[in-house]
Design a protein around this motif. Sequence first.
Motif, mmCIF file in Angstrom:
data_model
loop_
_atom_site.group_PDB
_atom_site.id
_atom_site.type_symbol
_atom_site.label_atom_id
_atom_site.label_comp_id
_atom_site.label_asym_id
_atom_site.label_seq_id
_atom_site.Cartn_x
_atom_site.Cartn_y
_atom_site.Cartn_z
ATOM 1 N N SER A 83 1.294 -1.112 -17.090
ATOM 2 C CA SER A 83 2.018 -0.809 -15.863
ATOM 3 C C SER A 83 1.038 -0.224 -14.847
ATOM 4 O O SER A 83 -0.054 0.220 -15.192
ATOM 5 N N SER A 84 1.439 -0.228 -13.581
ATOM 6 C CA SER A 84 0.554 0.266 -12.536
ATOM 7 C C SER A 84 1.351 0.902 -11.414
ATOM 8 O O SER A 84 2.567 0.701 -11.284
ATOM 9 N N HIS A 85 0.640 1.664 -10.609
ATOM 10 C CA HIS A 85 1.226 2.337 -9.461
ATOM 11 C C HIS A 85 0.292 2.112 -8.274
ATOM 12 O O HIS A 85 -0.911 2.330 -8.378
ATOM 13 N N GLN A 86 0.836 1.660 -7.154
ATOM 14 C CA GLN A 86 0.002 1.362 -5.994
ATOM 15 C C GLN A 86 -0.296 2.625 -5.197
ATOM 16 O O GLN A 86 0.592 3.447 -4.954
ATOM 17 N N LEU A 87 -1.553 2.763 -4.793
ATOM 18 C CA LEU A 87 -2.007 3.891 -3.981
ATOM 19 C C LEU A 87 -2.291 3.381 -2.575
ATOM 20 O O LEU A 87 -3.131 2.498 -2.392
ATOM 21 N N LEU A 88 -1.593 3.915 -1.602
ATOM 22 C CA LEU A 88 -1.688 3.429 -0.229
ATOM 23 C C LEU A 88 -2.569 4.327 0.620
ATOM 24 O O LEU A 88 -2.636 5.539 0.404
ATOM 25 N N GLY A 89 -3.237 3.739 1.590
ATOM 26 C CA GLY A 89 -4.060 4.524 2.508
ATOM 27 C C GLY A 89 -5.213 3.747 3.103
ATOM 28 O O GLY A 89 -5.511 3.870 4.286
ATOM 29 N N HIS A 90 -5.878 2.906 2.301
ATOM 30 C CA HIS A 90 -6.993 2.113 2.814
ATOM 31 C C HIS A 90 -6.474 0.984 3.707
ATOM 32 O O HIS A 90 -5.390 0.436 3.482
ATOM 33 N N ARG A 91 -7.291 0.617 4.691
ATOM 34 C CA ARG A 91 -6.920 -0.457 5.613
ATOM 35 C C ARG A 91 -7.939 -1.585 5.638
ATOM 36 O O ARG A 91 -7.894 -2.459 6.509
ATOM 37 N N ALA A 92 -8.871 -1.577 4.702
ATOM 38 C CA ALA A 92 -9.907 -2.612 4.615
ATOM 39 C C ALA A 92 -10.108 -2.957 3.142
ATOM 40 O O ALA A 92 -9.673 -2.222 2.247
ATOM 41 N N PRO A 93 -10.747 -4.104 2.857
ATOM 42 C CA PRO A 93 -10.964 -4.492 1.458
ATOM 43 C C PRO A 93 -11.643 -3.404 0.641
ATOM 44 O O PRO A 93 -12.556 -2.717 1.124
ATOM 45 N N ASP A 114 -8.100 -4.484 -4.072
ATOM 46 C CA ASP A 114 -8.098 -5.875 -3.637
ATOM 47 C C ASP A 114 -8.530 -6.012 -2.182
ATOM 48 O O ASP A 114 -8.860 -5.024 -1.515
ATOM 49 N N ILE A 115 -8.541 -7.248 -1.685
ATOM 50 C CA ILE A 115 -9.050 -7.511 -0.350
ATOM 51 C C ILE A 115 -8.123 -7.015 0.752
ATOM 52 O O ILE A 115 -8.529 -6.903 1.915
ATOM 53 N N SER A 116 -6.886 -6.683 0.420
ATOM 54 C CA SER A 116 -5.955 -6.167 1.426
ATOM 55 C C SER A 116 -6.076 -4.661 1.609
ATOM 56 O O SER A 116 -5.442 -4.094 2.504
ATOM 57 N N GLY A 117 -6.859 -4.003 0.749
ATOM 58 C CA GLY A 117 -7.001 -2.554 0.820
ATOM 59 C C GLY A 117 -6.117 -1.804 -0.155
ATOM 60 O O GLY A 117 -6.110 -0.576 -0.172
ATOM 61 N N ALA A 118 -5.380 -2.522 -0.989
ATOM 62 C CA ALA A 118 -4.510 -1.876 -1.971
ATOM 63 C C ALA A 118 -5.316 -1.413 -3.179
ATOM 64 O O ALA A 118 -6.175 -2.130 -3.676
ATOM 65 N N VAL A 119 -5.016 -0.208 -3.646
ATOM 66 C CA VAL A 119 -5.598 0.345 -4.868
ATOM 67 C C VAL A 119 -4.456 0.537 -5.863
ATOM 68 O O VAL A 119 -3.378 1.008 -5.492
ATOM 69 N N ARG A 120 -4.706 0.167 -7.108
ATOM 70 C CA ARG A 120 -3.692 0.351 -8.141
ATOM 71 C C ARG A 120 -4.287 1.158 -9.292
ATOM 72 O O ARG A 120 -5.431 0.925 -9.709
ATOM 73 N N ALA A 121 -3.498 2.136 -9.770
ATOM 74 C CA ALA A 121 -3.851 2.899 -10.966
ATOM 75 C C ALA A 121 -3.055 2.329 -12.129
ATOM 76 O O ALA A 121 -1.836 2.146 -12.023
ATOM 77 N N TRP A 122 -3.750 2.039 -13.237
ATOM 78 C CA TRP A 122 -3.145 1.332 -14.363
ATOM 79 C C TRP A 122 -3.063 2.195 -15.614
ATOM 80 O O TRP A 122 -3.941 3.030 -15.864
ATOM 81 N N ASP A 133 -14.812 -0.521 5.230
ATOM 82 C CA ASP A 133 -15.001 0.153 6.517
ATOM 83 C C ASP A 133 -15.665 1.512 6.363
ATOM 84 O O ASP A 133 -15.798 2.268 7.318
ATOM 85 N N GLY A 134 -16.082 1.845 5.131
ATOM 86 C CA GLY A 134 -16.795 3.093 4.876
ATOM 87 C C GLY A 134 -15.909 4.244 4.455
ATOM 88 O O GLY A 134 -16.427 5.329 4.157
#
Length: 301
Positions: A232-242, A216-224, A261-262
Amino acid sequence: LLVASDGSTVRAWDRSGHARLLAEGTRPPLQIAMMPDGASLVVGAADGSVSRVEIAGGNATPVGREAAAIAALAVAPDGTQIIAADAGAHAHVYDLRLGTPRELATDGVVTELAWAPDGHGVAARSLRAGIEFHDRESWGLWLLGGGRDFEARAPVWTADGRWLAALSGGPNISVFTPNATRPGHPQPPAFELTGHSSDVTVFQFAPAGYAAASGDISGAVRAWSVDWDRSSSHQLLGHRAPIDAVGFTPDGQRLISRSSDGEIRVWRVHLPALRMEPSPLAPLHDPKRRWLVGGDRKSVV
């Protein structure tokens, strides 16, 4: 091979980084689609022409011509048919066996096309009507979602062609089971994937089964883990840009995400780590029966 267009040329790169010039001309190529055999590709140009180009020799064979610049292009999984849509809201199905085009009825300019992997039909994104479904037998038009009030984009199929997902411009992902039983009536989503708190920008199914990924635009990645009534899904954290791209390796063991941001991140796909919420009396298997979430909602066998 990786294929790209630049100006009036089309080039193909192999994995060693060597490029081959495939076509030159005064008609800038706008859309490119690889044929299933990997030996040729289809090019749609600004003048409306559609051509097939052999990668080995670079020879171009005319397929057909639309009335305006090509806006979308797709090849059937069996390689026998090509669909081309232009910027003037015209579209045709070109049968390479018969050599004759068939007009495809669309509700507005089509900008995206996605064949079902099993070839039973094609999904189209129309600027006027959202997501359309065309079954391969009749080539009739069926609207998905709420018709013209349902803005959707980026149609993507499961590997078995059972489900079609689309982004609807918000935090949810709509999933359909397209069929040709109710012509003229918009088909609502079978279910929606919820979990993002910001607008979803990308979504992709895994190459097999019903695993998927989104960003999504907040940088959140979800594995479904996608299922009819218990996704169900699990959020993957680390990105700081869309997030602007997600994808799986061919074996489905790794997920790759890219942000605006590349930054590119590679995640190991470990399905048992997904947060599942099954009923204590209803253990849940994955589609290939490789793991099981048990009664206390914590154990994994």
